[in-house]
Design a protein around this motif. Sequence first.
Motif, PDB file in Angstrom:
ATOM      1  N   LEU A   1      75.720  55.801 109.577  1.00  0.00           N
ATOM      2  CA  LEU A   1      74.886  56.051 108.401  1.00  0.00           C
ATOM      3  C   LEU A   1      74.559  54.723 107.718  1.00  0.00           C
ATOM      4  CD1 LEU A   1      76.758  59.163 106.926  1.00  0.00           C
ATOM      5  CD2 LEU A   1      74.644  59.166 108.262  1.00  0.00           C
ATOM      6  N   PRO A   2      73.795  53.868 108.376  1.00  0.00           N
ATOM      7  CA  PRO A   2      73.482  52.555 107.791  1.00  0.00           C
ATOM      8  C   PRO A   2      72.649  52.672 106.519  1.00  0.00           C
ATOM      9  CG  PRO A   2      72.195  52.927 109.788  1.00  0.00           C
ATOM     10  CD  PRO A   2      73.195  54.027 109.717  1.00  0.00           C
ATOM     11  N   ARG A   3      72.856  51.750 105.628  1.00  0.00           N
ATOM     12  CA  ARG A   3      72.145  51.732 104.357  1.00  0.00           C
ATOM     13  C   ARG A   3      70.808  51.010 104.490  1.00  0.00           C
ATOM     14  NH1 ARG A   3      73.868  52.507  99.340  1.00  0.00           N
ATOM     15  NH2 ARG A   3      76.072  52.425  99.987  1.00  0.00           N
ATOM     16  N   LYS A   4      69.748  51.599 103.912  1.00  0.00           N
ATOM     17  CA  LYS A   4      68.436  50.949 103.875  1.00  0.00           C
ATOM     18  C   LYS A   4      68.103  50.510 102.453  1.00  0.00           C
ATOM     19  CE  LYS A   4      64.408  49.696 105.581  1.00  0.00           C
ATOM     20  NZ  LYS A   4      63.414  50.716 105.999  1.00  0.00           N
ATOM     21  N   THR A   5      68.433  51.347 101.480  1.00  0.00           N
ATOM     22  CA  THR A   5      68.233  51.013 100.066  1.00  0.00           C
ATOM     23  C   THR A   5      69.497  51.390  99.296  1.00  0.00           C
ATOM     24  OG1 THR A   5      67.414  53.162  99.266  1.00  0.00           O
ATOM     25  CG2 THR A   5      65.809  51.703 100.363  1.00  0.00           C
ATOM     26  N   ALA A   6      69.479  51.130  98.018  1.00  0.00           N
ATOM     27  CA  ALA A   6      70.632  51.473  97.181  1.00  0.00           C
ATOM     28  C   ALA A   6      70.837  52.976  97.088  1.00  0.00           C
ATOM     29  CB  ALA A   6      70.442  50.886  95.775  1.00  0.00           C
ATOM     30  N   HIS A   7      69.815  53.762  97.448  1.00  0.00           N
ATOM     31  CA  HIS A   7      69.893  55.219  97.331  1.00  0.00           C
ATOM     32  C   HIS A   7      70.167  55.919  98.661  1.00  0.00           C
ATOM     33  CE1 HIS A   7      68.452  55.047  93.176  1.00  0.00           C
ATOM     34  NE2 HIS A   7      67.550  54.172  93.582  1.00  0.00           N
ATOM     35  N   THR A   8      70.279  55.175  99.739  1.00  0.00           N
ATOM     36  CA  THR A   8      70.548  55.778 101.035  1.00  0.00           C
ATOM     37  C   THR A   8      71.917  56.442 101.051  1.00  0.00           C
ATOM     38  OG1 THR A   8      69.267  54.028 102.126  1.00  0.00           O
ATOM     39  CG2 THR A   8      70.676  55.367 103.515  1.00  0.00           C
ATOM     40  N   ILE A   9      71.984  57.649 101.600  1.00  0.00           N
ATOM     41  CA  ILE A   9      73.265  58.335 101.745  1.00  0.00           C
ATOM     42  C   ILE A   9      74.048  57.682 102.884  1.00  0.00           C
ATOM     43  CG2 ILE A   9      74.402  60.497 102.345  1.00  0.00           C
ATOM     44  CD1 ILE A   9      72.081  61.983 101.076  1.00  0.00           C
ATOM     45  N   THR A  10      75.225  57.183 102.579  1.00  0.00           N
ATOM     46  CA  THR A  10      76.058  56.538 103.601  1.00  0.00           C
ATOM     47  C   THR A  10      77.419  57.219 103.734  1.00  0.00           C
ATOM     48  OG1 THR A  10      76.872  54.935 101.972  1.00  0.00           O
ATOM     49  CG2 THR A  10      74.935  54.308 103.267  1.00  0.00           C
ATOM     50  N   ASP A  11      77.633  58.269 102.973  1.00  0.00           N
ATOM     51  CA  ASP A  11      78.891  58.999 103.003  1.00  0.00           C
ATOM     52  C   ASP A  11      78.726  60.279 103.820  1.00  0.00           C
ATOM     53  OD1 ASP A  11      81.697  59.526 101.823  1.00  0.00           O
ATOM     54  OD2 ASP A  11      80.574  61.345 101.323  1.00  0.00           O
ATOM     55  N   ASP A  12      79.582  60.463 104.801  1.00  0.00           N
ATOM     56  CA  ASP A  12      79.512  61.610 105.706  1.00  0.00           C
ATOM     57  C   ASP A  12      79.547  62.939 104.951  1.00  0.00           C
ATOM     58  OD1 ASP A  12      80.823  63.783 107.430  1.00  0.00           O
ATOM     59  OD2 ASP A  12      80.295  62.292 108.938  1.00  0.00           O
ATOM     60  N   ALA A  13      80.479  63.075 104.034  1.00  0.00           N
ATOM     61  CA  ALA A  13      80.630  64.332 103.295  1.00  0.00           C
ATOM     62  C   ALA A  13      79.409  64.622 102.430  1.00  0.00           C
ATOM     63  CB  ALA A  13      81.889  64.275 102.429  1.00  0.00           C
ATOM     64  N   GLU A  14      78.864  63.587 101.806  1.00  0.00           N
ATOM     65  CA  GLU A  14      77.681  63.773 100.967  1.00  0.00           C
ATOM     66  C   GLU A  14      76.488  64.219 101.802  1.00  0.00           C
ATOM     67  OE1 GLU A  14      74.793  61.274  97.866  1.00  0.00           O
ATOM     68  OE2 GLU A  14      76.605  60.340  98.708  1.00  0.00           O
ATOM     69  N   LEU A  15      76.321  63.632 102.987  1.00  0.00           N
ATOM     70  CA  LEU A  15      75.213  64.022 103.855  1.00  0.00           C
ATOM     71  C   LEU A  15      75.379  65.463 104.310  1.00  0.00           C
ATOM     72  CD1 LEU A  15      72.641  63.318 105.407  1.00  0.00           C
ATOM     73  CD2 LEU A  15      74.084  62.500 107.285  1.00  0.00           C
ATOM     74  N   ARG A  16      76.581  65.841 104.691  1.00  0.00           N
ATOM     75  CA  ARG A  16      76.821  67.214 105.136  1.00  0.00           C
ATOM     76  C   ARG A  16      76.504  68.224 104.035  1.00  0.00           C
ATOM     77  NH1 ARG A  16      79.677  67.606 109.878  1.00  0.00           N
ATOM     78  NH2 ARG A  16      80.502  65.643 110.694  1.00  0.00           N
ATOM     79  N   GLU A  17      76.871  67.877 102.822  1.00  0.00           N
ATOM     80  CA  GLU A  17      76.578  68.760 101.686  1.00  0.00           C
ATOM     81  C   GLU A  17      75.076  68.911 101.496  1.00  0.00           C
ATOM     82  OE1 GLU A  17      77.425  68.932  96.856  1.00  0.00           O
ATOM     83  OE2 GLU A  17      78.637  67.623  98.133  1.00  0.00           O
ATOM     84  N   GLU A  18      74.344  67.798 101.645  1.00  0.00           N
ATOM     85  CA  GLU A  18      72.894  67.876 101.490  1.00  0.00           C
ATOM     86  C   GLU A  18      72.249  68.641 102.634  1.00  0.00           C
ATOM     87  OE1 GLU A  18      69.002  65.076 100.617  1.00  0.00           O
ATOM     88  OE2 GLU A  18      71.018  64.445 100.067  1.00  0.00           O
ATOM     89  N   ILE A  19      72.763  68.477 103.850  1.00  0.00           N
ATOM     90  CA  ILE A  19      72.229  69.205 104.997  1.00  0.00           C
ATOM     91  C   ILE A  19      72.352  70.712 104.769  1.00  0.00           C
ATOM     92  CG2 ILE A  19      72.612  69.754 107.438  1.00  0.00           C
ATOM     93  CD1 ILE A  19      71.147  67.138 106.976  1.00  0.00           C
ATOM     94  N   GLU A  20      73.463  71.151 104.228  1.00  0.00           N
ATOM     95  CA  GLU A  20      73.642  72.574 103.939  1.00  0.00           C
ATOM     96  C   GLU A  20      72.627  73.053 102.904  1.00  0.00           C
ATOM     97  OE1 GLU A  20      75.469  74.875 105.427  1.00  0.00           O
ATOM     98  OE2 GLU A  20      75.950  73.274 106.849  1.00  0.00           O
ATOM     99  N   GLU A  21      72.344  72.212 101.917  1.00  0.00           N
ATOM    100  CA  GLU A  21      71.352  72.561 100.897  1.00  0.00           C
ATOM    101  C   GLU A  21      69.962  72.642 101.514  1.00  0.00           C
ATOM    102  OE1 GLU A  21      69.608  73.470  97.226  1.00  0.00           O
ATOM    103  OE2 GLU A  21      71.660  73.610  97.988  1.00  0.00           O
ATOM    104  N   ILE A  22      69.652  71.756 102.445  1.00  0.00           N
ATOM    105  CA  ILE A  22      68.351  71.779 103.132  1.00  0.00           C
ATOM    106  C   ILE A  22      68.199  73.070 103.932  1.00  0.00           C
ATOM    107  CG2 ILE A  22      66.956  70.664 104.938  1.00  0.00           C
ATOM    108  CD1 ILE A  22      68.326  68.003 104.045  1.00  0.00           C
ATOM    109  N   ARG A  23      69.258  73.462 104.614  1.00  0.00           N
ATOM    110  CA  ARG A  23      69.217  74.711 105.375  1.00  0.00           C
ATOM    111  C   ARG A  23      68.975  75.915 104.473  1.00  0.00           C
ATOM    112  NH1 ARG A  23      74.462  72.882 108.954  1.00  0.00           N
ATOM    113  NH2 ARG A  23      73.306  71.714 110.566  1.00  0.00           N
ATOM    114  N   ARG A  24      69.578  75.891 103.310  1.00  0.00           N
ATOM    115  CA  ARG A  24      69.394  76.997 102.365  1.00  0.00           C
ATOM    116  C   ARG A  24      67.984  77.012 101.781  1.00  0.00           C
ATOM    117  NH1 ARG A  24      68.767  77.839  97.367  1.00  0.00           N
ATOM    118  NH2 ARG A  24      68.923  75.619  96.863  1.00  0.00           N
ATOM    119  N   ARG A  25      67.480  75.810 101.453  1.00  0.00           N
ATOM    120  CA  ARG A  25      66.200  75.671 100.757  1.00  0.00           C
ATOM    121  C   ARG A  25      65.014  75.743 101.704  1.00  0.00           C
ATOM    122  NH1 ARG A  25      67.193  70.778  97.691  1.00  0.00           N
ATOM    123  NH2 ARG A  25      66.750  69.756  99.672  1.00  0.00           N
TER     124      ARG A  25
END
Length: 256
Positions: free
Chosen positions: A165-189
């Motif tokens: 999970l390489p960083r591109k900007t200061a806002h890039t998600i680089t934490d595994d758990a945070e990305l997984r949480e967002e992926i679940e939200e994307i699936r729901r939304r």
Amino acid sequence: MGESETNGRTVKSGQTLLAVIEALKELDGASVSELAAELDIAKSTAHRHVTTLAENGYVDQIDDTYTLSFRFLDLGGYVRDQHRLYKQIRPSLERLSEETGELATFIVEDDGMGVFVYRELGSNGVNTAARVGSHTYLHQTAAGKAILAEFSEERFEEILDRHGLPRKTAHTITDDAELREEIEEIRRRGYAYAAEENTKGLTSVGAAVYGPNDALLGAVSIDGPSHRLQGEWLNDEIPQVLLSAINEYELNVSYL
């Protein structure tokens, strides 16, 4: 000469040739000496490979500098256009760029990375450094995250293990758990957001696109300046326009 020796020499030579091509791209053109230094190979080896490319029209030479030729544009266009389902998504991108005035993009997944296949710039759209054919990490873009959300857990793990999970900007998600949480939200939304996670000042909304037989083709996104993409426009109107265009496309190609 034995078969193993022939294969070994062929593979090594081919790898060096590909490395020369990549180096010419990264360096925006180079001399033989610069190529040799960049790739840590002998000047004679660099000269042999770059001369072979030039003789076959894949490299142009100006004085002592070699650059990639338009021959690669022909190859890239062929790769893109040979897939008729990719070609047929372009009208949907044109519609999105016209309706929103922003940049509409279509990316596909290739070896765990996102590849930009089409880009359509609306009347108020802002250009970005992501040209057609360029690669991006999937977790850094809305379209890429929309693709990740469609993958199985096994495929998701494979991509994270390979690319991280390489960083591109200061806002890039680089934490595994945070990305997984967002992926679940994307699936729901049903769609994804990326707020300045790949490009500073750029916000995107992306959603996956399917073809016949429920085959994942890639993802479409609408990308624009963060100061414009906010509020109701970002949270309600753009997702509605995006999903409508994708639904129309999927219906049109469902029986091809």
